[in-house]
Design a protein around this motif. Sequence first.
Motif, short mmCIF file in Angstrom:
data_model
loop_
_atom_site.label_atom_id
_atom_site.label_comp_id
_atom_site.label_asym_id
_atom_site.label_seq_id
_atom_site.Cartn_x
_atom_site.Cartn_y
_atom_site.Cartn_z
N UNK A 47 38.78 30.39 -6.40
CA UNK A 47 38.47 29.01 -6.00
C UNK A 47 36.98 28.75 -5.79
N UNK A 48 36.17 29.79 -5.69
CA UNK A 48 34.75 29.61 -5.42
C UNK A 48 34.01 29.11 -6.65
N UNK A 49 32.95 28.35 -6.43
CA UNK A 49 32.13 27.90 -7.56
C UNK A 49 31.50 29.11 -8.26
N UNK A 50 31.47 29.08 -9.57
CA UNK A 50 30.89 30.19 -10.33
C UNK A 50 29.39 30.34 -10.07
N UNK A 51 28.75 29.26 -9.65
CA UNK A 51 27.31 29.29 -9.41
C UNK A 51 26.94 29.96 -8.08
N UNK A 52 27.92 30.25 -7.24
CA UNK A 52 27.64 30.84 -5.93
C UNK A 52 27.11 32.27 -6.07
N UNK A 53 26.06 32.57 -5.34
CA UNK A 53 25.49 33.92 -5.33
C UNK A 53 26.42 34.86 -4.57
N UNK A 57 26.58 38.90 9.58
CA UNK A 57 25.27 39.36 9.14
C UNK A 57 25.33 40.78 8.59
N UNK A 58 26.12 41.64 9.22
CA UNK A 58 26.24 43.01 8.74
C UNK A 58 26.86 43.04 7.34
N UNK A 59 27.98 42.32 7.16
CA UNK A 59 28.64 42.33 5.85
C UNK A 59 27.78 41.66 4.79
N UNK A 60 27.13 40.55 5.17
CA UNK A 60 26.29 39.88 4.18
C UNK A 60 25.06 40.71 3.86
N UNK A 61 24.56 41.48 4.82
CA UNK A 61 23.41 42.34 4.56
C UNK A 61 23.75 43.37 3.49
N UNK A 62 24.95 43.92 3.54
CA UNK A 62 25.36 44.87 2.50
C UNK A 62 25.42 44.18 1.15
N UNK A 63 25.96 42.97 1.13
CA UNK A 63 26.08 42.26 -0.13
C UNK A 63 24.72 41.89 -0.70
N UNK A 64 23.81 41.40 0.15
CA UNK A 64 22.48 41.00 -0.32
C UNK A 64 21.68 42.22 -0.72
N UNK A 65 21.80 43.31 0.03
CA UNK A 65 21.05 44.52 -0.28
C UNK A 65 21.44 45.09 -1.63
N UNK A 66 22.69 44.90 -2.02
CA UNK A 66 23.14 45.43 -3.31
C UNK A 66 22.43 44.75 -4.47
N UNK A 111 23.05 32.64 8.69
CA UNK A 111 22.78 33.15 7.34
C UNK A 111 21.56 32.45 6.75
N UNK A 112 21.49 31.14 6.93
CA UNK A 112 20.37 30.36 6.40
C UNK A 112 19.04 30.83 7.00
N UNK A 113 19.01 31.00 8.30
CA UNK A 113 17.78 31.39 8.98
C UNK A 113 17.42 32.84 8.69
N UNK A 114 18.39 33.73 8.78
CA UNK A 114 18.10 35.16 8.65
C UNK A 114 17.73 35.56 7.22
N UNK A 115 18.46 35.03 6.24
CA UNK A 115 18.24 35.45 4.85
C UNK A 115 17.39 34.49 4.04
N UNK A 116 17.19 33.28 4.51
CA UNK A 116 16.38 32.32 3.77
C UNK A 116 17.05 31.82 2.50
N UNK A 117 18.38 31.81 2.49
CA UNK A 117 19.12 31.33 1.32
C UNK A 117 19.69 29.94 1.62
N UNK A 118 20.09 29.25 0.58
CA UNK A 118 20.81 27.99 0.76
C UNK A 118 22.24 28.33 1.14
N UNK A 149 18.94 31.20 -4.12
CA UNK A 149 20.34 31.62 -4.14
C UNK A 149 21.15 30.78 -3.15
N UNK A 150 22.44 30.61 -3.45
CA UNK A 150 23.32 29.85 -2.56
C UNK A 150 24.48 30.73 -2.13
#
Length: 158
Positions: A112-118, A10-19, A72-79, A49-50
């Motif tokens: 290897x990640x899908x280009x559509x990934x947020x 959650x901490x690392x993803x928070x930085x990524x989402x906040x950016x 991640x799904x619950x906290x950020x409301x993303x797919x 966003x996914x």
Amino acid sequence: MRGKTVGMVLVLLAFAVAAAAPPAPRPQPHVYSGASPRRRPPPKSLANKTVVIQPLGRRLSRADVQTVAKAIRVFYGVKVKVLKRRPLPRAAYYKPRRRWRAEKLLDHLARVAPKSAYRVLGLTASDISTTKGKIYDWGIMGLATLDGRVCVISRFRC
């Protein structure tokens, strides 16, 4: 142990989402009324966003991956999409310390990640490292790219 894993994610993803999220409005001063604070819904800009989770290596349990995905799904409301488990890439292995180089894992995930990934989150239970100053092989819990699109987190140090 799972709580620490989820917390770090959650901490690392928070930085990524906040950016990428628009700046939050400044809170207005108020008088405490005794009512419990309510959690704000996620920004509408994240609703479609996914976040892609890529499990890496054999040692990470399916339960750990599902716990992180749900948090991640619950906290950020993303797919959240969990990809099929992949082996850790041999090119990322640092034999002298029996660790996996995090920057090489980031390169691998970006390929290897899908280009559509947020956002792309690599999860592993193996020991990972990067260079810190003059220390070539510094053990870490996680690392992300500067743009915040790709990150890798290890449960090893939790």
